[in-house]
Scaffold this motif. Structure first.
Motif, PDB file in Angstrom:
ATOM      1  N   GLY A   1      -1.242  -0.273  -7.463  1.00 59.32           N
ATOM      2  CA  GLY A   1      -1.873   0.246  -6.255  1.00 59.32           C
ATOM      3  C   GLY A   1      -2.969  -0.665  -5.754  1.00 59.32           C
ATOM      4  O   GLY A   1      -2.862  -1.899  -5.794  1.00 59.32           O
ATOM      5  N   SER A   2      -4.053  -0.079  -5.300  1.00 57.59           N
ATOM      6  CA  SER A   2      -5.145  -0.877  -4.749  1.00 57.59           C
ATOM      7  C   SER A   2      -5.930  -1.615  -5.818  1.00 57.59           C
ATOM      8  O   SER A   2      -6.731  -2.495  -5.492  1.00 57.59           O
ATOM      9  N   SER A   3      -5.710  -1.295  -7.096  1.00 58.43           N
ATOM     10  CA  SER A   3      -6.344  -2.105  -8.145  1.00 58.43           C
ATOM     11  C   SER A   3      -5.714  -3.483  -8.229  1.00 58.43           C
ATOM     12  O   SER A   3      -6.215  -4.356  -8.938  1.00 58.43           O
ATOM     13  N   ALA A   4      -4.609  -3.688  -7.485  1.00 63.87           N
ATOM     14  CA  ALA A   4      -3.988  -5.016  -7.392  1.00 63.87           C
ATOM     15  C   ALA A   4      -4.491  -5.791  -6.187  1.00 63.87           C
ATOM     16  O   ALA A   4      -4.153  -6.966  -6.020  1.00 63.87           O
ATOM     17  N   LEU A   5      -5.309  -5.144  -5.335  1.00 65.77           N
ATOM     18  CA  LEU A   5      -5.810  -5.795  -4.127  1.00 65.77           C
ATOM     19  C   LEU A   5      -7.328  -5.830  -4.040  1.00 65.77           C
ATOM     20  O   LEU A   5      -7.882  -6.618  -3.283  1.00 65.77           O
ATOM     21  N   ASN A   6      -8.005  -4.967  -4.758  1.00 67.83           N
ATOM     22  CA  ASN A   6      -9.442  -4.800  -4.537  1.00 67.83           C
ATOM     23  C   ASN A   6     -10.254  -5.977  -5.087  1.00 67.83           C
ATOM     24  O   ASN A   6      -9.704  -6.932  -5.645  1.00 67.83           O
ATOM     25  N   THR A   7     -11.560  -5.915  -4.926  1.00 60.49           N
ATOM     26  CA  THR A   7     -12.427  -7.005  -5.355  1.00 60.49           C
ATOM     27  C   THR A   7     -12.853  -6.885  -6.816  1.00 60.49           C
ATOM     28  O   THR A   7     -13.699  -7.644  -7.275  1.00 60.49           O
TER      29      THR A   7
ATOM     30  N   GLN B   1      -4.179  -0.864   1.703  1.00 58.49           N
ATOM     31  CA  GLN B   1      -3.939   0.063   0.596  1.00 58.49           C
ATOM     32  C   GLN B   1      -2.721  -0.424  -0.180  1.00 58.49           C
ATOM     33  O   GLN B   1      -1.660  -0.692   0.400  1.00 58.49           O
ATOM     34  N   GLY B   2      -2.881  -0.536  -1.504  1.00 59.75           N
ATOM     35  CA  GLY B   2      -1.856  -1.146  -2.330  1.00 59.75           C
ATOM     36  C   GLY B   2      -0.535  -0.400  -2.352  1.00 59.75           C
ATOM     37  O   GLY B   2      -0.484   0.788  -2.649  1.00 59.75           O
ATOM     38  N   LYS B   3       0.530  -1.111  -2.034  1.00 63.12           N
ATOM     39  CA  LYS B   3       1.902  -0.609  -2.149  1.00 63.12           C
ATOM     40  C   LYS B   3       2.593  -1.464  -3.210  1.00 63.12           C
ATOM     41  O   LYS B   3       3.391  -2.342  -2.934  1.00 63.12           O
ATOM     42  N   THR B   4       2.254  -1.206  -4.463  1.00 66.81           N
ATOM     43  CA  THR B   4       2.716  -2.036  -5.576  1.00 66.81           C
ATOM     44  C   THR B   4       2.340  -1.343  -6.865  1.00 66.81           C
ATOM     45  O   THR B   4       1.486  -0.439  -6.867  1.00 66.81           O
ATOM     46  N   LEU B   5       2.953  -1.711  -7.965  1.00 68.31           N
ATOM     47  CA  LEU B   5       2.483  -1.216  -9.248  1.00 68.31           C
ATOM     48  C   LEU B   5       1.042  -1.680  -9.440  1.00 68.31           C
ATOM     49  O   LEU B   5       0.737  -2.861  -9.305  1.00 68.31           O
TER      50      LEU B   5
END
Length: 353
Positions: free
Chosen positions: A123-129, A117-121
């Motif tokens: 959020g998870s839109s910075a990690l997802n596919t 789960q994204g911990k960044t500006l």
């Protein structure tokens, strides 16, 4: 933007190589609206409100371009990013991930599952596919019926879908494969509304997916004639659109879309590396601000009108819990559900089935 004096720290945001000040820290600061969580939803709502109000966002993480590099920028890494591993032991990246691990899953061979789960500006839109699609007409109708509000039908939500994104058709010359020709319905997009999220199609096509596409058609699962954003999914295969900017082939996260746009046009302020530890209430139980901690510096951000909690499915209830809005939950009486929340605002959560 409200005036700020006696600042202790200065945090900045970079766009196109230009430093843009976000917030100067002091022991107390006040805005009209305070959003807790600079993730997928938090930055969207903050950017909209910042068009006519003084808004600040509290985000526990930082900038993924700095903290995760190309892993969160180049689209291909969304498929192979090490931190997305679901095993109990995985390559940790605590600068952008909350390190959530589930309880033992009996139906999964008694394994514990890492839930990235994204911990960044962003959020998870910075990690997802980066897959972009909308649910079906029937799904939204069911939602509207359950809550008794027809605002949630596909037809009534469509103007907001259109306002949120900018659609670019596939570049067939660059894709260069007859088995990967996406279909789409241009009537469910409207670029005139200036949506910030870039929706397009990748220019590289995995050859194995081409074979899968042919196999699905041989199994009488035809390619959808309208794509997967028109509200009709059942009985079809298709090529998903992605949140990729076609201009530079980079991830179009909520940071790269909503935040970049808001920083240019509004006075939106962002507090990075800022862990919300408690929501503050007055005697009438109205939320008046948030206690925040940044690298050992504790301070308060006051909200003159409202506090919006958008800290994710796990951390929003956790923050409410540690803020005293309810007694600690006891879920022992429920079948297959154990305690889901760690009451410490700084400890990693343990998710349960």
């Amino acid at each position: 933007m409200p005036s700020i004096s006696n600042s202790s720290y200065t945090f900045a945001y970079w766009k196109n190589g230009t430093e843009r000040k976000i917030a100067r820290y002091q022991k107390t600061h006040s805005v009209i609206t305070l959003v807790v969580g600079g993730g997928t939803a938090g930055l969207a709502i903050a950017s909209r409100l910042a068009e006519f109000a003084s808004v600040a966002v509290i985000e526990a993480g930082g900038l993924y371009e700095q903290d995760n590099g190309n892993q969160s920028v180049v689209p291909y890494y969304g498929l192979v990013m090490p931190v997305l591993a679901q095993t109990e032991v995985y390559p940790r990246q605590p600068l952008v991930d909350w390190d959530l691990v589930s309880a033992t899953q009996v139906e999964a061979g008694n394994r514990k599952i890492h839930y990235a789960q994204g911990k960044t500006l962003g959020g998870s839109s910075a990690l997802n596919t980066m897959a972009y699609l909308r649910a079906t007409h029937g799904t939204y109708q069911r939602w509207a019926d359950v809550v008794g509000d027809q605002s949630y039908t596909f037809e009534n939500l469509l103007p907001y879908f259109e306002k949120s994104c900018h659609f670019t058709p596939p570049n067939l010359e660059k894709r260069n494969t007859p088995d990967a020709v996406p279909t789409y319905d241009p009537s469910v997009f409207d670029n005139s509304k200036g949506g910030p999220v870039q929706v397009s199609y990748g220019n590289w096509v995995d050859p194995t997916v081409n074979a899968l596409s042919r196999a699905l058609r041989d199994a009488d699962l035809p390619v959808s004639p309208t794509g997967f954003s028109s509200g009709f999914l059942s009985g079809y295969g298709g090529w998903l659109s992605s949140t990729i900017s076609p201009d530079d082939a980079k991830r179009s996260s909520s940071q790269a879309s909503y935040l970049d746009q808001a920083i240019e046009k509004t006075g939106l302020m962002i507090y990075t590396r800022a862990q919300a530890t408690r929501i503050l209430f007055d005697s009438s139980k109205k939320a008046t601000g948030v206690s925040v901690s940044t690298q050992g510096l504790d301070y308060t951000i006051s909200a003159n009108k409202e506090v919006i909690v958008s800290a994710g499915v796990f951390h929003s209830p956790q923050l409410l819990l540690v803020s005293g809005t309810s007694k600690p939950l006891s879920l022992d009486s429920y079948v297959n559900v154990s305690q889901a929340l760690d009451p410490s605002p700084h400890s990693p959560l343990t998710a349960s089935p």
